[in-house]
Structure formats: C-alpha cells, structure tokens
Motif scaffolding. Structure first.
Motif, PDB file in Angstrom:
ATOM      1  N   ALA A 163       0.825  -1.207   0.000  1.00  9.95           N
ATOM      2  CA  ALA A 163       0.000   0.000   0.000  1.00  9.95           C
ATOM      3  C   ALA A 163       0.860   1.259   0.000  1.00  9.95           C
ATOM      4  N   ALA A 164       1.970   1.234   0.734  1.00 12.99           N
ATOM      5  CA  ALA A 164       2.845   2.408   0.804  1.00 12.99           C
ATOM      6  C   ALA A 164       3.614   2.620  -0.496  1.00 12.99           C
ATOM      7  N   ALA A 165       3.865   1.538  -1.249  1.00 12.41           N
ATOM      8  CA  ALA A 165       4.666   1.643  -2.469  1.00 12.41           C
ATOM      9  C   ALA A 165       3.870   2.117  -3.670  1.00 12.41           C
ATOM     10  N   LEU A 166       2.534   2.001  -3.613  1.00 15.56           N
ATOM     11  CA  LEU A 166       1.696   2.329  -4.765  1.00 15.56           C
ATOM     12  C   LEU A 166       0.981   3.656  -4.544  1.00 15.56           C
ATOM     13  N   PRO A 167       0.656   4.364  -5.626  1.00 14.59           N
ATOM     14  CA  PRO A 167      -0.157   5.569  -5.468  1.00 14.59           C
ATOM     15  C   PRO A 167      -1.537   5.203  -4.922  1.00 14.59           C
ATOM     16  N   ALA A 168      -2.101   6.106  -4.133  1.00 22.83           N
ATOM     17  CA  ALA A 168      -3.370   5.831  -3.463  1.00 22.83           C
ATOM     18  C   ALA A 168      -4.520   5.801  -4.457  1.00 22.83           C
ATOM     19  N   THR A 169      -5.437   4.874  -4.246  1.00 21.68           N
ATOM     20  CA  THR A 169      -6.655   4.764  -5.058  1.00 21.68           C
ATOM     21  C   THR A 169      -7.810   4.388  -4.140  1.00 21.68           C
ATOM     22  N   ALA A 170      -9.023   4.579  -4.641  1.00 24.01           N
ATOM     23  CA  ALA A 170     -10.204   4.160  -3.886  1.00 24.01           C
ATOM     24  C   ALA A 170     -10.237   2.649  -3.704  1.00 24.01           C
ATOM     25  N   HIS A 171      -9.658   1.922  -4.653  1.00 26.44           N
ATOM     26  CA  HIS A 171      -9.625   0.466  -4.578  1.00 26.44           C
ATOM     27  C   HIS A 171      -8.850   0.000  -3.361  1.00 26.44           C
ATOM     28  N   GLY A 172      -7.725   0.644  -3.087  1.00 27.10           N
ATOM     29  CA  GLY A 172      -6.889   0.225  -1.975  1.00 27.10           C
ATOM     30  C   GLY A 172      -6.206  -1.102  -2.229  1.00 27.10           C
ATOM     31  N   VAL A 173      -5.882  -1.810  -1.154  1.00 26.49           N
ATOM     32  CA  VAL A 173      -5.204  -3.104  -1.243  1.00 26.49           C
ATOM     33  C   VAL A 173      -6.068  -4.138  -0.538  1.00 26.49           C
TER      34      VAL A 173
END
Length: 376
Positions: free
Chosen positions: A262-272
């Motif tokens: 989660a910290a490595a990817l850009p934030a999205t509504a989908h999340g992890v």
C-alpha cells in the motif's frame, strides 16, 4: 533534437512489438514520424483527461501503456470520447504511442518495475519466455569494404545481443577465386585466378530476421557472388524476459507486507485487498502487473508465499485460496502499472539526454473514484 521515428525505434528496441500478445495493438497510433520530439508525456491510460493534460503541457508525444484503439473502430468522429481524443491529439500535433503487453513482458518493463517498487530481490520472470532462436552469418568481403558491410548488417538487425547492438567479429585472411565465362567480376578478369585481402565477418542474428539480413548482405556486398554461410546456433534456453516476476523479501507477515504494498503504490479508492492469514510469514513474492488471474492455476503449487496482482474475480480467487497455496494481494490495476512510468522516464532521460523534457502524469485514471464502507 530527436524526431518521432527515432523515439519509436528506441522504444521498439526496449519493448519489441513482436513480443506483444496477438490480440494486442501496440506501436505508433498517430503522429508524423519526421516531427521533432521536444516533450514526452507518460501515462497509463489515454483517457480524455490525460489527453487534455498532454495537450495543455505542449507534449509532442503521449506515451501510454494501454491502447486507445484496442478494438476495431470504423471512425474517429468527435461524437465519441475516443474520436475526441484522436482529434485533440492531431490538432495539437501530439503523437500517440502505445507499449502494452510488449512492455509487460520486457526486462525493465511493467512487472519488473512493480517488483522493484516492492523491493523484490534475486527476481526473475514468473513465466519466462523462450529465448529467440539465433543464427550466425559468416561472410568474406574485401577488407576496404568491410565497414560498410558491417553497417548494412547492423541496420538489418544483425549483431544485436541483449542490450548491445552492432556486435560482430572479423578476422583477416585471403580470398581466392577465378572468374569463369559469363562472370562480371568486381575484382579481376575472366579466366585468371585472383587472390584478395579479405575480412571474414561474423554476426549473430535472430532466426526470424534471416531472410532480411541475408538480403541486406547481398545488396551491400561488392562481389557479384559473395561467399557466405548461415549456421543455426544451439537453443539458448530461456530469456530474462517473460510474464510476471518472482523474488524474495526479508521475512515478514502478510499483514506487514500488504502495508508495504500500500505504501509503495499511489493511493486509489480500490486500496489493497488481501486474502489469507494476516500472520502468515512472507518470504517469497510472485506478482504480475495488471490483470493476472490467468496465472493462478500455475501458482497453486508454487513456492511463493503471496501473489500480488489486479482484477481478481470472486470465484477464481476463492477457489485458489482453497488449495492452501500462496496468499493473494489484489491492488488497483492503474496503481500497479503506474510504477513503470518513473522508471521509463529515467530510462528516456538517460537515452535522450537533455534534448527531451519528460513528464509523468499523476492523474488517477483508475475507474473507481470512491468507496463507501459499511457502518460498524
């Protein structure tokens, strides 16, 4: 200042179009090959918002991962979103280039970038591609003509080995021949034996390029009847490219690894989203940028502790977890593939120097815009 055709050739060398899936549509979509490229805009999706961003930025090239015109179309009128995008790009003089499944499978491509972003060590392709079949061409040529012949062979694709091109080997020697009646010799006269100082040139080439390389050699060779040979080389085995990646991380828990993702990817509504025991130990990670459920069957008995990918559906994911194999981490498709853009930007900057300005779009083009959690 490079022209568009030179930038396309550079991308084609990194992500060969021939490695794209048969259903895919990659390469130059719009643009004049002779136009200068001063500014490149990088994005995952050629959405209308991204196209507008590229045009507003004065980009000469919009380089995207997903194709704009994947399915067959019969028009690009401005009555459709795709038509408006094409029209906007053409009016602005902004070319459009797509690198999709050819970039997914490449070394330095999408899955490789995601693996680097997640800190995988000693990584390799999850499903390696067979290395291309190779030939070796050997041809003798008068020594003064050898540089021009080597240049013609390189232009036809010979001498490309990994990240190197124009590779060849030469040895000096003497060529002997006697022209017979009917010959029109470049050197010597009919009926008299000749001895010429020659270079024997050897190059490696992809077998699929054999006809083109031999034709280029014959066209560039000064002799009426050049002496040459082609030998098929032994199977080189598996290439360092292929679908997905697999590698190791420092031992951690599934919960902590998911937080790293989660910290490595850009934030999205989908999340992890995570499927598996939160306290499970994670040491080995398999992943596939983009939609990767087509690899699930092959991963059931793998030594991976977790599989990271996107667009997992309910039934395939549920049935996969029933086999007590790897845990699952499902991330937003756009976010996983976005990790490739900064890598590609650095590579373009290194290759093109300060002649071209490159910019990575941060517009979130994931289709899901918000999420509502049930009240607790």
């Amino acid at each position: 200042m490079p022209v568009l055709s030179e930038v396309v050739a550079l991308l084609d060398a990194w992500f060969p179009p021939g490695t794209a899936d048969s259903w895919d549509r990659v390469g130059l979509v719009a643009g004049d090959p002779d136009q200068e490229v001063r500014r490149i805009h990088l994005a995952v999706d050629p959405s209308p918002a991204v196209v507008a961003e590229a045009v507003d930025a004065g980009a000469d090239l919009l380089l995207v991962h997903h194709p704009l015109l994947l399915a067959g179309v019969h028009g690009v009128a401005t009555t459709t979103p795709k038509g408006r995008s094409v029209t906007a790009l053409v009016r602005a003089g902004c070319a459009l280039l797509t690198a999709h499944t050819n970039a997914d499978q490449a070394y330095g491509g999408v899955s490789h970038a995601l693996a680097d972003a997640l800190g995988l060590r000693d990584q390799q392709p999850l499903r390696p591609l067979p290395a291309p079949a190779l030939d070796q061409l050997t041809v003798s040529v008068p020594a003064p003509d050898a540089p021009a012949l080597r240049a013609a062979l390189a232009a036809a694709g010979a001498g490309r080995i990994g990240d190197y091109d124009q590779a060849s080997f030469s040895v000096a020697g003497s060529g002997r021949f006697r022209p017979l009646d009917g010959a029109v010799p470049t050197i010597g006269t009919v009926g008299r034996a000749e001895e010429v100082a020659e270079e024997q040139v050897q190059v490696v080439l992809a077998r699929r390029d054999r006809a083109a390389v031999v034709a280029a050699m014959v066209a560039a060779h000064p002799y009426e009847e050049p002496a040459y040979g082609v030998v098929e080389l032994a199977d080189p085995g598996l290439a360092p490219t292929g679908t997905g990646r697999v590698g190791d991380v420092e031992p951690t828990t599934l919960r902590a690894f998911a937080a790293t993702v989660a910290a490595a990817l850009p934030a999205t509504a989908h999340g992890v989203r995570v499927g598996g025991d939160p306290d499970r130990v994670v040491r080995r990670v398999a992943l596939c940028g983009g939609a990767g459920d087509f690899l699930l069957d092959g991963l059931r008995a793998s030594d991976a502790d977790v599989y990271v990918t996107s667009d997992l559906r309910h039934h395939p994911a549920s049935e996969f977890l029933e086999h007590d194999g790897p845990a699952l981490v499902d991330v937003a498709h756009w976010a996983a593939e976005w990790t490739w853009l900064p890598v590609l930007r650095r590579r373009l900057t290194e290759a093109l120097g300060g002649t071209v300005d490159t910019h990575v779009s941060t517009l979130v083009t994931d289709p899901w815009t918000f999420r509502v959690d049930a009240p607790r």
